[in-house]
Design an enzyme around this catalytic site. Structure first.
Site, PDB file in Angstrom:
ATOM      1  N   GLN A  48       0.779  -1.229   0.040  1.00 56.04           N
ATOM      2  CA  GLN A  48      -0.001   0.182   0.101  1.00 56.04           C
ATOM      3  C   GLN A  48       0.783   1.267  -0.168  1.00 56.04           C
ATOM      4  O   GLN A  48       1.786   1.284   1.028  1.00 56.04           O
ATOM      5  CB  GLN A  48      -0.919  -0.004   1.261  1.00 56.04           C
ATOM      6  CG  GLN A  48      -1.701   1.299   1.443  1.00 56.04           C
ATOM      7  CD  GLN A  48      -2.495   1.142   2.569  1.00 56.04           C
ATOM      8  OE1 GLN A  48      -2.305   0.466   3.627  1.00 56.04           O
ATOM      9  NE2 GLN A  48      -3.694   1.575   2.787  1.00 56.04           N
ATOM     10  N   GLY A  49       0.565   2.191  -1.015  1.00 55.00           N
ATOM     11  CA  GLY A  49       1.323   3.425  -1.024  1.00 55.00           C
ATOM     12  C   GLY A  49       0.435   4.682  -0.705  1.00 55.00           C
ATOM     13  O   GLY A  49       0.127   5.377  -1.595  1.00 55.00           O
ATOM     14  N   TYR A  50       0.205   4.736   0.546  1.00 57.21           N
ATOM     15  CA  TYR A  50      -0.697   5.994   1.181  1.00 57.21           C
ATOM     16  C   TYR A  50       0.148   7.236   1.784  1.00 57.21           C
ATOM     17  O   TYR A  50       0.392   8.077   1.386  1.00 57.21           O
ATOM     18  CB  TYR A  50      -1.696   5.192   1.896  1.00 57.21           C
ATOM     19  CG  TYR A  50      -2.575   4.894   1.301  1.00 57.21           C
ATOM     20  CD1 TYR A  50      -3.104   4.221   0.283  1.00 57.21           C
ATOM     21  CD2 TYR A  50      -4.160   5.247   2.092  1.00 57.21           C
ATOM     22  CE1 TYR A  50      -4.239   4.023  -0.489  1.00 57.21           C
ATOM     23  CE2 TYR A  50      -5.472   4.861   1.584  1.00 57.21           C
ATOM     24  CZ  TYR A  50      -5.251   4.195   0.089  1.00 57.21           C
ATOM     25  OH  TYR A  50      -6.357   3.743  -0.267  1.00 57.21           O
ATOM     26  N   SER A  51       0.647   6.546   3.206  1.00 61.42           N
ATOM     27  CA  SER A  51       1.333   7.683   3.959  1.00 61.42           C
ATOM     28  C   SER A  51       2.480   7.849   3.144  1.00 61.42           C
ATOM     29  O   SER A  51       3.331   7.346   2.426  1.00 61.42           O
ATOM     30  CB  SER A  51       1.776   7.038   5.023  1.00 61.42           C
ATOM     31  OG  SER A  51       0.782   6.675   5.810  1.00 61.42           O
TER      32      SER A  51
ATOM     33  N   GLU B 132     -10.657  -1.319   5.873  1.00 60.91           N
ATOM     34  CA  GLU B 132      -9.467  -1.494   6.342  1.00 60.91           C
ATOM     35  C   GLU B 132      -9.985  -1.657   7.976  1.00 60.91           C
ATOM     36  O   GLU B 132      -9.531  -2.616   8.892  1.00 60.91           O
ATOM     37  CB  GLU B 132      -8.598  -0.662   6.216  1.00 60.91           C
ATOM     38  CG  GLU B 132      -7.114  -0.997   6.846  1.00 60.91           C
ATOM     39  CD  GLU B 132      -6.022  -0.002   6.720  1.00 60.91           C
ATOM     40  OE1 GLU B 132      -6.369   1.275   6.278  1.00 60.91           O
ATOM     41  OE2 GLU B 132      -4.974  -0.270   7.051  1.00 60.91           O
TER      42      GLU B 132
ATOM     43  N   SER C 211      -4.665   6.448  12.603  1.00 63.92           N
ATOM     44  CA  SER C 211      -4.456   6.530  14.180  1.00 63.92           C
ATOM     45  C   SER C 211      -5.752   6.610  15.074  1.00 63.92           C
ATOM     46  O   SER C 211      -6.753   7.062  14.583  1.00 63.92           O
ATOM     47  CB  SER C 211      -3.572   7.855  14.531  1.00 63.92           C
ATOM     48  OG  SER C 211      -4.298   9.208  14.508  1.00 63.92           O
ATOM     49  N   ASN C 212      -5.617   6.135  16.296  1.00 63.96           N
ATOM     50  CA  ASN C 212      -6.879   6.155  16.992  1.00 63.96           C
ATOM     51  C   ASN C 212      -7.389   7.628  17.134  1.00 63.96           C
ATOM     52  O   ASN C 212      -8.609   7.689  17.371  1.00 63.96           O
ATOM     53  CB  ASN C 212      -6.495   5.417  18.552  1.00 63.96           C
ATOM     54  CG  ASN C 212      -6.311   3.936  18.168  1.00 63.96           C
ATOM     55  OD1 ASN C 212      -6.324   3.235  17.121  1.00 63.96           O
ATOM     56  ND2 ASN C 212      -6.483   3.219  19.394  1.00 63.96           N
ATOM     57  N   GLU C 213      -6.489   8.569  17.347  1.00 66.41           N
ATOM     58  CA  GLU C 213      -6.817  10.075  17.595  1.00 66.41           C
ATOM     59  C   GLU C 213      -7.796  10.468  16.201  1.00 66.41           C
ATOM     60  O   GLU C 213      -9.044  10.937  16.291  1.00 66.41           O
ATOM     61  CB  GLU C 213      -5.714  10.906  17.539  1.00 66.41           C
ATOM     62  CG  GLU C 213      -4.927  10.798  18.834  1.00 66.41           C
ATOM     63  CD  GLU C 213      -4.034   9.535  19.026  1.00 66.41           C
ATOM     64  OE1 GLU C 213      -3.627   9.138  17.829  1.00 66.41           O
ATOM     65  OE2 GLU C 213      -3.974   8.983  20.109  1.00 66.41           O
TER      66      GLU C 213
END
Lengths: 398, 380
Positions: A126-129, A244, A383-385
């Protein structure tokens, strides 16, 4: 109101159990249970067994090799697989890019890519971040410029899980730098062997090589590799992120790891008694078990509500946050239960084929590393935030 | 009440801070950690030359006459630099045992060397089944002609790979968890029958398992009285815990600084992420943990060399509990606030995090000390 599985669901569970009992290779299950790293070959061997049974891609339409399972069947399947020690499916191909191709891709793309995912011919990453685009994914800068029948891609992706094994990467790239952030993004499928791509390992704090940086230097990608329309990539991204998150609660896996914790806590002693008989430690195990009981019921409730159609909405963010917190709590207890033996860093004992003398026990070498590795759960996949932002905006409308 | 440092103490702190800053950049630490010794021989000798290894010893053996506060100041700086040298194990813990229990001959022979840093000691109290309980000793010491014969296994001896001598607890009488019948011996790791399995630790140091197979030691290897070592073991581990809390403090302070700096510089959604209130509050929580840990480390330091009584035991247990919990919280939050970058080997924050979590795995975790405190708690 009936919180029990129906007779059909129980029959299905028996069927899954019988399959796992006879088909799951013992050596693979042993590695999973002891927290050893899976090789690419291990993953592929298990994948082929599942493909043969028709259970590798439960979420796909039947005509493409999928199943008719609803959310409850999928949950039962995941839970049983975890309990038996089946390796977690590497999701990037079957559960991430495939649903996007099915939903937004051309018939040609479906015909080309899906069989290759089933056969194992393609291993996706996966190329996201990007270094500058983490939680703020829409600020990504990797550029794709149209040049005749190709896009020319320049930029950098990061945290690319198992990219070292992959021959294909799906990327979010910026095709219109003038448009407002989300609007100028496209979803592109890129062959990792294209000239101009380089992969650099990122070693994490547990000494593991799981994630990578991927660099693009004038990489030419055929325009036929665009999924959906140009500049509509964010729609694909959002669709995929929801997919996801649903699996990220990891209930089945947490249950298996909790069972592992209890087994270990019966072997490890304190004051001449098993750790599990120490009231303070036992209470902590009990606490996490109750949390897990609640999240399982929450998962089933949310899945049941979604049964009518589609995937759960923002509720899956609640499952992701709570589910990852629970898993992290279990790995904390696993590290604690072995006392000073959390300190030795025995890379050789973590190897798949180690047959030398064990320093302490077959389960102990990986536990501290696992605890540190599992810090990733509250960071990746949104992230959970960010998940809490979604809940607060979408559910609470704050 | 006066929390100010004396001029001398301030100088000591400055000396330690300067040395760590100059000699322990993170890239160097990686090299030291990967070397066979597992730490820097040069830094260790600098600690000796500057008198830092002499800090807790009395002047008659070449020491500096320092107490718990002096030790705390040195340990905090050593923790800030994530140093790998066995200062705590050799100088504070083993040195303290030797000082408390040693015969005149043993002290005359060994203490000046330990204070100078020319002899490195290690302490081997844990066993595979002991789970932080110092009285859970199965290693046997049998009286034989001219001395003792030791057999058994000691677990996770930090610094044991490089120590010139190792202080080993062994049972001269009684059953495996009796409080009496435990004796201490100075064991030469090169003696026949001693073997070690050396390994790195997850926080970058080195340690070993110590296997004793019919090891003959002379009568002069006995440290203290026969069968009566437990109270000194506990007392000296208390001093080691006070030092460990200070070690954690330095590391926590660095982790907080790195995180705060990251919150101010990392931009997402067009602003530094420190502008988000939820992250501000979490940074405040980290800072609060650091403050609480600092207070308990100071309290433990002032009691570390004091009279051995219930009050001291309570304070040591409370300090370890508070510091171990704070250390884990700071480690986890620092990683979370950094995101993925906080989990990478290349970035020193990840190594602070590992060190901080591992604080609990030596000399008792938070559960161990919670139970110890609860047992000693005054009910009225």
């Amino acid at each position: 109101m009936n919180v029990n599985y129906t007779a059909e669901e129980l029959a299905f569970r028996d069927e899954v159990r019988a399959f796992l009992k006879s088909e799951l290779p013992a050596d693979i299950a042993a590695k999973v249970k002891l927290g050893k790293h899976m090789s690419k070959e291990d993953h592929q061997r298990w994948q082929q067994i599942l493909v043969k049974r028709g259970w590798y891609a439960p979420g796909w339409p039947v005509e493409l090799g999928g199943t008719t399972w609803g959310p409850v069947e999928k949950h039962i399947f995941d839970e049983e697989c975890s309990a038996f020690g089946a390796p977690r499916t590497v999701p990037f191909g079957v559960n991430m890019v495939a649903p996007v191709i099915i939903k937004f891709g051309t018939q040609q793309q479906i015909d080309h890519y899906l069989p290759r995912i089933l056969s194992g011919e393609d291993w996706w990453c996966q190329g996201y971040s990007e270094p500058g685009a983490g939680s703020d994914l829409a600020s990504l800068k990797t550029r794709a410029v149209r040049d005749g029948d190709h896009y020319v891609v320049n930029g950098q992706k990061t945290w690319t899980t198992l990219g070292q094994h992959a021959n294909m990467i799906f990327c979010l790239v910026r095709t219109d730098p003038e448009a407002q952030q989300q609007r100028g993004i496209s979803f592109l499928l890129i062959d990792m062997k294209s000239p101009g791509i380089s992969v650099r390992p990122i070693i994490t704090l547990d000494g593991d090589h799981e994630v990578n940086e991927v660099f693009f230097d004038n990489v030419r990608v055929p325009v036929g590799n665009l999924v959906g329309e140009e500049n509509q990539g964010w729609t694909c991204a959002k669709y995929l992120l929801t997919h996801e998150r649903t699996g990220l609660a990891g209930i089945g896996s947490s249950k298996a790891v909790l069972a592992h914790l209890k087994r270990i806590a019966m072997k490890e002693v304190c004051d001449g008694k098993p750790m599990l008989e120490d009231p303070l430690f036992r209470a902590q195990v009990a606490e996490v078990e109750m949390q897990l009981m609640a999240i399982e019921m929450s998962t089933l409730r949310i899945l049941a509500a979604a049964k009518e159609g589609g995937v759960p909405g923002a509720e899956s963010s609640i499952l992701k946050v709570k589910g990852t917190e629970i898993r992290q709590a279990i790995t904390h207890l696993l590290r604690k239960v072995i006392g000073p033996y959390a300190l030795p860093f025995l890379e050789e004992e973590m190897q798949l084929d180690y047959d030398g003398e064990l320093l302490h026990a077959d389960y102990s070498a990986s536990l501290a590393g696992d605890y540190f590795n599992m810090r990733k759960l509250s960071i990746f996949g949104g992230s959970n935030e960010i998940q809490k932002n979604i809940v607060s905006k979408m559910i609470l409308e704050l | 009440m006066d929390f100010k440092l004396t001029e001398e103490q301030q100088m000591l702190q400055d000396t330690a801070a300067r040395l760590v800053r100059d000699a322990y950049p993170f890239e160097q630490r990686e090299k030291f950690s990967e070397s066979e010794l597992g730490f820097s021989a040069e830094f260790w000798s600098q600690l000796g030359e500057l008198g830092l290894t002499a800090v807790p010893f009395s002047e008659d053996v070449g020491g500096f006459g320092g107490g718990g506060v002096e030790t705390m100041l040195v340990m905090t700086e050593l923790g800030r630099g994530l140093t790998l040298e066995p200062y705590l194990q050799s100088v504070i813990f083993a040195g303290g045992l030797l000082n408390q229990l040693g015969s005149d001959a043993q002290k005359d022979d060994l203490l000046p060397q330990v204070a100078a840093g020319s002899l490195q000691l290690a302490v081997a109290f844990d066993e595979p089944q002991s789970h932080y309980n110092l009285h859970d000793v199965q290693t046997k010491a049998e009286a034989v002609d001219g001395g003792y014969r030791l057999s058994g296994r000691k677990a996770v001896v930090i610094g044991g790979h490089s120590a010139g001598k190792i202080i080993v607890s062994a049972r001269t009488s009684g059953d495996s968890r009796d409080e009496t019948g435990i004796s201490l011996f100075l064991v030469d790791p090169n003696a026949p029958g001693v073997s070690r399995r050396v390994y790195p630790t997850i926080d970058g140091r080195k340690g070993c398992e110590l296997f004793l197979d019919n090891v003959q030691v002379g009568a002069d290897s006995l440290l203290g009285d026969v069968g009566n070592a437990l109270s000194a073991m506990r007392y000296q581990q208390g001093r080691a815990i006070a030092a460990q809390c200070a070690d954690a403090l330095g590391s926590m302070d660095e982790a907080c600084k790195l995180t705060l700096d990251y919150l101010k510089t990392r931009k997402q959604f067009g602003v530094p992420i420190g502008k988000f209130q939820v992250l501000q509050h979490r940074m405040v929580d980290m800072q609060t943990e650091l403050e609480q840990a600092t207070s308990m480390a100071i309290l433990a330091a002032t009691f570390a060399d004091g009279e051995d009584n219930d009050e001291r035991s309570r304070i040591i247990a409370a300090a370890k509990y508070i510091c171990a919990r704070a250390a884990r919280k700071v480690a986890e939050e620092a990683i979370q606030l950094h995101g993925g970058i906080g989990m990478t080997w290349e970035y020193n924050l990840a190594h602070h995090a590992k060190r901080l979590v591992m604080i609990a795995h030596q000399f008792g975790d938070d559960d161990h000390h919670l139970k110890a405190y609860a047992k000693l708690m005054q009910v009225a």
